[in-house]
Design a protein around this motif. Structure first.
Motif, mmCIF file in Angstrom:
data_model
loop_
_atom_site.group_PDB
_atom_site.id
_atom_site.type_symbol
_atom_site.label_atom_id
_atom_site.label_comp_id
_atom_site.label_asym_id
_atom_site.label_seq_id
_atom_site.Cartn_x
_atom_site.Cartn_y
_atom_site.Cartn_z
ATOM 1 N N GLY A 30 0.755 -1.126 -0.159
ATOM 2 C CA GLY A 30 -0.115 -0.002 0.089
ATOM 3 C C GLY A 30 0.737 1.339 0.019
ATOM 4 O O GLY A 30 1.788 1.359 0.588
ATOM 5 N N GLY A 79 -3.898 4.402 -0.384
ATOM 6 C CA GLY A 79 -3.502 2.978 -0.775
ATOM 7 C C GLY A 79 -3.090 2.169 0.680
ATOM 8 O O GLY A 79 -3.597 1.023 0.548
ATOM 9 N N VAL A 92 -5.345 -1.065 2.373
ATOM 10 C CA VAL A 92 -4.379 -2.213 2.317
ATOM 11 C C VAL A 92 -4.763 -2.589 3.824
ATOM 12 O O VAL A 92 -4.820 -3.919 4.303
ATOM 13 C CB VAL A 92 -3.069 -2.034 2.096
ATOM 14 C CG1 VAL A 92 -2.312 -3.178 2.989
ATOM 15 C CG2 VAL A 92 -2.985 -2.367 0.740
ATOM 16 N N ILE A 134 4.263 -1.310 3.604
ATOM 17 C CA ILE A 134 3.610 -0.067 3.387
ATOM 18 C C ILE A 134 5.035 0.751 3.320
ATOM 19 O O ILE A 134 5.340 0.975 4.297
ATOM 20 C CB ILE A 134 2.728 0.477 4.454
ATOM 21 C CG1 ILE A 134 1.501 -0.522 4.339
ATOM 22 C CG2 ILE A 134 2.458 1.721 4.513
ATOM 23 C CD1 ILE A 134 0.409 -0.287 5.336
ATOM 24 N N SER A 157 -1.144 -4.306 -5.137
ATOM 25 C CA SER A 157 -0.722 -3.061 -4.808
ATOM 26 C C SER A 157 -2.018 -2.179 -5.051
ATOM 27 O O SER A 157 -2.822 -2.176 -5.632
ATOM 28 C CB SER A 157 0.401 -2.623 -5.384
ATOM 29 O OG SER A 157 0.215 -2.566 -7.037
#
Length: 458
Positions: free
Chosen positions: A225, A252, A256, A276, A332
């Motif tokens: 993410g 993102g 995630v 991350i 992703s």
């Protein structure tokens, strides 16, 4: 409002969900008092209209909620009832199709969401009885995940920088017994994450790579993410209006974490790895520059033609790490390009994959639970656009065309030879909608959860 269903149906008020075309048929089975109340109030089943029929002693005896027709209703249409109804417990007894029950129940719970970290308000307690056939625990867990990610996205960077994002990920990992670690600051160079370091080194808060793993059995799923906690654009500075929403550039990562919560809480049979890269893209004397050439973890060199195309840089190092373990599937998620918004707007989550069967599985699951996604192409002929000549790759090809595709192609270079899906999401509701107030929101993760057993079985 608590994110839970009513403990009991005792004393619950019957709730009838009524399409306009079904109103006459519904009235046939109602008492004369109810039918008269329909006529007196001019109730037609218009979408979002509420009919509150009092009992003989005063309290509400029956509620009708307008559902118009299938073409007019949107996602979480029933959630609009929550603000219109008095506090109490409601039981859906008529009119909502079985295939919509889980999604509409989720919408009901999410209608109680508000971001109140800085402005506390009293909750209203408008509870719903979980209908027969609905897995109440599953719906509650999904609501928790959505609440988590919304809070993360909505929190300004003053309280949600890379360090705070790491703390949130650590808390989630500890809650589920996952193994947590992070690589911070100059240690990124020692551990060979040079592009994460380059993007985040100008910030007062050091960049970092956050990681946790969970599960000991089943296929390996790796989620990556984008955690850009604020994006000034770097030395290619954004204009003021374009910077206003940049606290959400870690959407993102938030999505995630929401998906990871659902997977772990539901105890899916898989091994989960979450990565991350968390940075701020800031301006300072040590900021990376246009024209710089960076060497990635994978060894590929990248020419920097725009410092505002930084998300793909930090994702590249994380994806290269993900590929080293050869997982069954890498996903992703990133708020990556404006081009994706131009293509599909803010409500549909674009995704890229070379896996045709997986794409079909995901698209079917998205339709089942009304979490819209749309497949975009990894169009290989555009590969030449990301190859500048002076380096292996260009982080911001000139020309202005196919920006979402060229960004996805860039990421594919780092994702390894296994199965890979990339989501270019917006993670933001620009308007107040039923169960989706203006602010951060999830995109695609319910569809992924629905599809996950089939995706990992392939």
């Amino acid at each position: 409002m608590p994110f839970a269903f009513a403990d009991t149906a005792e004393n619950a008020i019957p709730l009838h969900v009524i399409e306009t075309a079904a109103l006459d048929d519904w009235c046939v089975d109602q008492t004369e008092t109810v039918v008269n109340w329909v006529r007196l109030n001019g109730f037609t089943g218009k979408l979002g209209s509420a009919l509150l029929v009092p009992g003989e002693t005063g309290p509400i005896a029956v509620v009708g909620y307008g559902d118009a027709d299938a073409r007019a209703r949107g996602r979480y249409a029933l959630a609009g009832a929550v603000k219109k109804l008095p506090e109490g417990t409601y039981d859906i007894v008529w009119g909502l199709p079985e295939h919509l029950l889980e999604t509409e129940c989720l919408g009901w719970l999410l209608a109680g969401y508000r971001f109140d970290r800085y402005n506390k308000k009293k909750d209203r307690d408008v509870r719903l009885v979980a209908p027969a056939g609905v897995d109440a625990d599953r719906v509650r867990i999904i609501a928790e995940a959505e609440t988590l990610l919304r809070d993360l996205v909505n929190t300004p960077t003053s309280d949600m920088g890379p360090d705070a994002l790491e703390a949130a990920a650590r808390d989630l990992a500890e809650k589920h017994g996952a193994a947590f670690s992070s690589v911070v600051g100059d240690d990124l160079l020692d551990k060979n994450f040079p592009m994460i370091h380059a993007v985040g080194r100008a910030s007062a808060t050091p960049p970092r790579l956050i990681e946790f793993t969970w599960g000991s059995d089943g296929p390996l799923l790796t989620l990556v993410g984008k955690g850009v906690c604020f994006d000034t654009g770097g030395l290619d500075l954004k204009g003021a209006s374009n910077m206003l929403l940049m606290k959400k550039d870690m959407g993102g990562a938030a999505n995630v974490l929401g998906l990871a919560h659902m997977i772990m809480a539901l105890k899916l049979r898989l091994r989960l790895r979450v990565l991350i890269p968390a940075v701020e893209n800031s301006v300072a004397g040590n900021a990376f520059r246009p024209g710089d050439i960076l060497t990635s973890r994978k060894g590929l060199t990248v020419e920097i033609n725009n410092t505002d195309a930084e998300g793909r840089l930090v994702l590249a190092d994380a994806l290269a790490l993900a590929a080293e373990d050869e997982p069954e599937l890498v996903i992703s998620m990133a708020t990556l390009t404006g081009a994706a918004r131009v293509a599909l707007g803010s409500d549909i989550a674009p995704f890229f994959t070379d896996d045709d069967a997986g794409a079909d599985t995901l698209s079917r699951a998205a339709r089942e639970i009304d979490d819209p996604v749309w497949r975009m192409p990894f169009h290989t002929p555009y590969e030449s656009k990301i190859e500048p000549g002076i380096a292996n790759l260009d982080n911001a090809p000139s020309g202005g065309f196919a920006g979402a595709i060229t960004a996805a192609l860039f990421l594919r270079r780092f994702a390894g030879e296994g199965r890979y899906m990339h989501f270019d999401i917006y993670s933001w509701s620009s308007f107040n909608l039923p169960a989706r107030p203006k602010g951060g929101c999830g995109q695609g993760i319910r569809a992924l959860l629905q599809a996950m057993p089939d995706l990992l079985a392939k």
